[in-house]
Design a protein around this motif. Structure first.
Motif, PDB file in Angstrom:
ATOM      1  N   SER A  16       0.838  -1.211   0.000  1.00 26.54           N
ATOM      2  CA  SER A  16       0.000   0.000   0.000  1.00 26.54           C
ATOM      3  C   SER A  16       0.868   1.254   0.000  1.00 26.54           C
ATOM      4  O   SER A  16       0.613   2.203  -0.750  1.00 26.54           O
ATOM      5  CB  SER A  16      -0.903   0.024   1.243  1.00 26.54           C
ATOM      6  OG  SER A  16      -1.717  -1.113   1.294  1.00 26.54           O
ATOM      7  N   HIS A  20      -0.874   2.657  -3.770  1.00 27.46           N
ATOM      8  CA  HIS A  20      -2.028   3.558  -3.658  1.00 27.46           C
ATOM      9  C   HIS A  20      -1.839   4.638  -2.601  1.00 27.46           C
ATOM     10  O   HIS A  20      -2.398   5.730  -2.709  1.00 27.46           O
ATOM     11  CB  HIS A  20      -3.279   2.727  -3.368  1.00 27.46           C
ATOM     12  CG  HIS A  20      -4.543   3.497  -3.521  1.00 27.46           C
ATOM     13  ND1 HIS A  20      -5.090   3.795  -4.758  1.00 27.46           N
ATOM     14  CD2 HIS A  20      -5.345   4.094  -2.601  1.00 27.46           C
ATOM     15  CE1 HIS A  20      -6.182   4.510  -4.583  1.00 27.46           C
ATOM     16  NE2 HIS A  20      -6.361   4.712  -3.297  1.00 27.46           N
ATOM     17  N   GLY A 140      -9.126   5.843   2.761  1.00 32.00           N
ATOM     18  CA  GLY A 140     -10.162   5.328   1.862  1.00 32.00           C
ATOM     19  C   GLY A 140     -11.514   5.919   2.202  1.00 32.00           C
ATOM     20  O   GLY A 140     -11.604   6.954   2.853  1.00 32.00           O
ATOM     21  N   GLU A 157     -12.404   1.724   4.491  1.00 38.20           N
ATOM     22  CA  GLU A 157     -11.334   1.099   3.698  1.00 38.20           C
ATOM     23  C   GLU A 157      -9.982   1.546   4.247  1.00 38.20           C
ATOM     24  O   GLU A 157      -9.760   2.728   4.480  1.00 38.20           O
ATOM     25  CB  GLU A 157     -11.436   1.549   2.239  1.00 38.20           C
ATOM     26  CG  GLU A 157     -12.747   1.192   1.573  1.00 38.20           C
ATOM     27  CD  GLU A 157     -12.898   1.872   0.215  1.00 38.20           C
ATOM     28  OE1 GLU A 157     -13.708   1.403  -0.577  1.00 38.20           O
ATOM     29  OE2 GLU A 157     -12.198   2.879  -0.036  1.00 38.20           O
ATOM     30  N   ARG A 160      -4.471  -0.822   0.830  1.00 37.62           N
ATOM     31  CA  ARG A 160      -4.842  -0.953  -0.585  1.00 37.62           C
ATOM     32  C   ARG A 160      -3.710  -1.577  -1.390  1.00 37.62           C
ATOM     33  O   ARG A 160      -3.174  -0.952  -2.312  1.00 37.62           O
ATOM     34  CB  ARG A 160      -5.174   0.431  -1.169  1.00 37.62           C
ATOM     35  CG  ARG A 160      -6.458   1.072  -0.687  1.00 37.62           C
ATOM     36  CD  ARG A 160      -7.701   0.506  -1.351  1.00 37.62           C
ATOM     37  NE  ARG A 160      -7.725   0.693  -2.787  1.00 37.62           N
ATOM     38  CZ  ARG A 160      -8.184   1.777  -3.407  1.00 37.62           C
ATOM     39  NH1 ARG A 160      -8.655   2.795  -2.713  1.00 37.62           N
ATOM     40  NH2 ARG A 160      -8.182   1.863  -4.722  1.00 37.62           N
ATOM     41  N   THR A 165      -8.674  -4.291  -1.478  1.00 41.03           N
ATOM     42  CA  THR A 165      -8.972  -3.225  -0.516  1.00 41.03           C
ATOM     43  C   THR A 165      -9.358  -3.869   0.806  1.00 41.03           C
ATOM     44  O   THR A 165     -10.223  -4.758   0.849  1.00 41.03           O
ATOM     45  CB  THR A 165     -10.128  -2.330  -1.008  1.00 41.03           C
ATOM     46  OG1 THR A 165      -9.769  -1.730  -2.255  1.00 41.03           O
ATOM     47  CG2 THR A 165     -10.432  -1.231   0.010  1.00 41.03           C
ATOM     48  N   ILE A 193     -16.017  -1.757  -3.579  1.00 38.13           N
ATOM     49  CA  ILE A 193     -14.691  -2.336  -3.871  1.00 38.13           C
ATOM     50  C   ILE A 193     -14.747  -3.174  -5.148  1.00 38.13           C
ATOM     51  O   ILE A 193     -13.907  -3.036  -6.046  1.00 38.13           O
ATOM     52  CB  ILE A 193     -14.207  -3.165  -2.660  1.00 38.13           C
ATOM     53  CG1 ILE A 193     -13.926  -2.238  -1.467  1.00 38.13           C
ATOM     54  CG2 ILE A 193     -12.977  -3.988  -3.017  1.00 38.13           C
ATOM     55  CD1 ILE A 193     -13.807  -2.962  -0.126  1.00 38.13           C
ATOM     56  N   ASP A 198     -11.488  -4.241  -7.516  1.00 45.76           N
ATOM     57  CA  ASP A 198     -10.689  -4.799  -6.415  1.00 45.76           C
ATOM     58  C   ASP A 198     -11.458  -5.928  -5.739  1.00 45.76           C
ATOM     59  O   ASP A 198     -12.652  -6.118  -5.986  1.00 45.76           O
ATOM     60  CB  ASP A 198     -10.392  -3.712  -5.370  1.00 45.76           C
ATOM     61  CG  ASP A 198      -9.126  -2.938  -5.667  1.00 45.76           C
ATOM     62  OD1 ASP A 198      -8.557  -3.121  -6.762  1.00 45.76           O
ATOM     63  OD2 ASP A 198      -8.712  -2.134  -4.809  1.00 45.76           O
TER      64      ASP A 198
END
Ligand SMILES: CC(C)(COP(=O)(O)OP(=O)(O)OC[C@H]1O[C@@H](n2cnc3c(N)ncnc32)[C@H](O)[C@@H]1OP(=O)(O)O)[C@@H](O)C(=O)NCCC(=O)NCCS
Length: 234
Positions: A16, A20, A140, A157, A160, A165, A193, A198
């Motif tokens: 992550s 993201h 998120g 969330e 990622r 997610t 998601i 995802d």
């Protein structure tokens, strides 16, 4: 059960922070962590050498907590263990969305943002779903349910890694449990998601048998056991 590449789930924090969430990351060499107030989690490779541990120590600072999340690496012997918690990582492999999120299902559900942080922190303090900081919501989308104006349930969330997610901060105030709030919020998050391509996953403490039962009920299956560990940097 798992028909898609799950390698990124072995290092969900690092994947992550490198991807993201790069805009929320601090990095030094191959060590990385989130900005203060977002999350305490730090990432380091699975088999780090002295240079990497030194980078992580410099990045976080002397006397600070190195929250390694589920990374299995063993820190230098003078890093004092602070916590160790057995948990599991679960992947959603259901077919029916929990909470039956048909058209209009989002009515009464609100998207939570910076203005809602005091209420989110208050609900987290009462329901204890796990770590949640003033800027965690920036990771998120966080959804909530209000009862006569008061926030009684939320979920959102968090990590990622590519293609995945994580659903996190699932909690319902004690007086509002058993009404399907958590199922509904999880169902709405799963729908969001999946809509962006995802797949949903989550982490839960092994001792939280009620939550594990709830997640299994909602279509999550266990992928692997994990140990969440934190150490004090000398
Ligand atoms: C776990 C929690 C979020 C459930 O919230 P909730 O709004 O009461 O959940 P729901 O009403 O949607 O329950 C959904 C289903 O799970 C079941 N369920 C809920 N809690 C359960 C428990 N502790 N044990 C077994 N089953 C449970 C319900 O019976 C319901 O089943 P049904 O649909 O067949 O009636 C809530 O108990 C909570 O906030 N706990 C403390 C924080 C926490 O541990 N969060 C999870 C962190 S990983």
């Amino acid at each position: 059960m798992v028909n898609r590449d799950t390698v990124a789930l072995d290092d969900p924090v690092g994947a992550s922070l490198r991807g993201h969430h790069t805009h929320l990351a601090r990095r030094l060499g191959r060590a990385a962590t989130y900005l203060p107030g977002v999350a305490t989690f730090a990432a380091i490779s699975a088999d780090p050498g002295p240079r990497e541990w030194a980078d992580l120590a410099q990045l976080l600072g002397r006397g600070e907590l190195a929250d390694l999340f589920s990374c299995p690496a063993t820190p230098p012997s003078d890093w004092e263990p602070v916590f160790a918690l057995d948990g599991r990582q679960m992947l959603w492999s259901g077919t029916d969305l929990p909470g039956h999120p048909e058209a209009g299902a989002e009515s009464g559900v609100v998207e939570l943002g910076a203005d809602d942080v005091p209420e989110m922190l208050d609900l987290v303090a009462r329901a204890q779903p796990g770590p949640f900081r003033p800027r965690t919501h920036e990771l998120g989308t966080y959804l909530g349910i209000r009862d006569r104006g008061t926030l009684v349930a939320m979920a959102g969330e968090r990590l990622r890694p590519p293609g995945w997610t994580e659903i996190s901060a699932v909690c319902t105030a004690a007086e509002a449990r058993g009404q399907g709030h958590a199922s509904r919020l999880i169902g709405l998050l799963i729908a969001r998601i999946l809509a962006r391509g995802d797949r949903p996953f989550l982490h839960v403490a092994e001792a939280n048998t009620g939550a594990v039962a709830l997640y299994e009920h909602l279509g999550f299956e266990t992928r692997t056991s994990v140990a969440f560990r934190g150490f004090r940097i000398p």
